[in-house]
Design a protein around this motif. Structure first.
Motif, PDB file in Angstrom:
ATOM      1  N   GLU A 108      59.717  44.481  68.481  1.00 17.99           N
ATOM      2  CA  GLU A 108      60.591  43.701  67.597  1.00 17.99           C
ATOM      3  C   GLU A 108      61.365  42.629  68.364  1.00 17.99           C
ATOM      4  O   GLU A 108      61.544  41.514  67.862  1.00 17.99           O
ATOM      5  N   LEU A 109      61.818  42.954  69.563  1.00 13.22           N
ATOM      6  CA  LEU A 109      62.533  41.942  70.356  1.00 13.22           C
ATOM      7  C   LEU A 109      61.587  40.833  70.791  1.00 13.22           C
ATOM      8  O   LEU A 109      61.966  39.659  70.794  1.00 13.22           O
ATOM      9  N   ASP A 110      60.354  41.187  71.147  1.00 16.93           N
ATOM     10  CA  ASP A 110      59.375  40.147  71.480  1.00 16.93           C
ATOM     11  C   ASP A 110      59.161  39.206  70.295  1.00 16.93           C
ATOM     12  O   ASP A 110      59.100  37.985  70.459  1.00 16.93           O
ATOM     13  N   ARG A 111      59.069  39.754  69.090  1.00 16.82           N
ATOM     14  CA  ARG A 111      58.906  38.902  67.893  1.00 16.82           C
ATOM     15  C   ARG A 111      60.149  38.053  67.657  1.00 16.82           C
ATOM     16  O   ARG A 111      60.047  36.865  67.357  1.00 16.82           O
ATOM     17  N   LEU A 112      61.321  38.666  67.761  1.00 15.01           N
ATOM     18  CA  LEU A 112      62.578  37.935  67.562  1.00 15.01           C
ATOM     19  C   LEU A 112      62.662  36.751  68.521  1.00 15.01           C
ATOM     20  O   LEU A 112      63.052  35.650  68.119  1.00 15.01           O
ATOM     21  N   GLU A 113      62.296  36.979  69.772  1.00 12.85           N
ATOM     22  CA  GLU A 113      62.402  35.941  70.790  1.00 12.85           C
ATOM     23  C   GLU A 113      61.172  35.036  70.835  1.00 12.85           C
ATOM     24  O   GLU A 113      61.066  34.174  71.707  1.00 12.85           O
ATOM     25  N   GLU A 114      60.273  35.230  69.897  1.00 12.56           N
ATOM     26  CA  GLU A 114      59.043  34.431  69.796  1.00 12.56           C
ATOM     27  C   GLU A 114      58.298  34.412  71.128  1.00 12.56           C
ATOM     28  O   GLU A 114      57.924  33.364  71.654  1.00 12.56           O
ATOM     29  N   TYR A 115      58.097  35.636  71.647  1.00  8.38           N
ATOM     30  CA  TYR A 115      57.390  35.820  72.912  1.00  8.38           C
ATOM     31  C   TYR A 115      56.113  36.608  72.690  1.00  8.38           C
ATOM     32  O   TYR A 115      56.127  37.670  72.058  1.00  8.38           O
TER      33      TYR A 115
END
Length: 125
Positions: A81-88
């Motif tokens: 989810e953090l990877d998606r949030l940070e567009e990574y």
């Protein structure tokens, strides 16, 4: 030694994931074991279009933030989810951020390896 992209390192957060900010409760509430002050040295913080971003800069002082350790059972979904949030996404040239392992200094002065989302090269430029 470079950690694998899925290694369960703590996260260093410095923007909208900090306590009191918009994404803290949305992403972290009930999913973290500990949260403590931390400092990332050799980086500067910029205000982006609606979100802050950090850029490594040799000789820069430090960025203050929080060192967040996820609960073991929440780590994998939180990382995704953090990877998606940070567009990574690993290797994607359209990334806004790159997730990298860096040493973060705890309040007592001890370093700990943590995941940090830094501005991707196109954003940093």
């Amino acid at each position: 030694m470079t950690p694998a992209p899925w290694d369960p390192l703590p996260f260093f957060v410095y923007g909208t994931l900090r306590p009191g900010e918009a994404n803290h409760d949305l992403f972290l509430r009930g999913r973290i074991r500990t949260e403590e002050p931390g400092r990332l040295t050799g980086a500067v913080l910029y205000d982006g279009p609606g979100y802050p971003y950090a850029v490594e800069e040799p000789g820069a002082e430090e960025i203050s933030g929080e060192l967040v350790t996820a609960l073991p059972q929440t780590y994998a979904p939180l990382l995704a989810e953090l990877d998606r949030l940070e567009e990574y996404a690993p290797g994607d040239p359209r990334n806004l951020y790159e997730r990298v392992a860096r040493d973060v200094v705890r309040a007592d002065g001890t370093p700990v390896r943590a995941w940090v989302y830094l501005a991707a090269p196109a954003v940093a430029a």
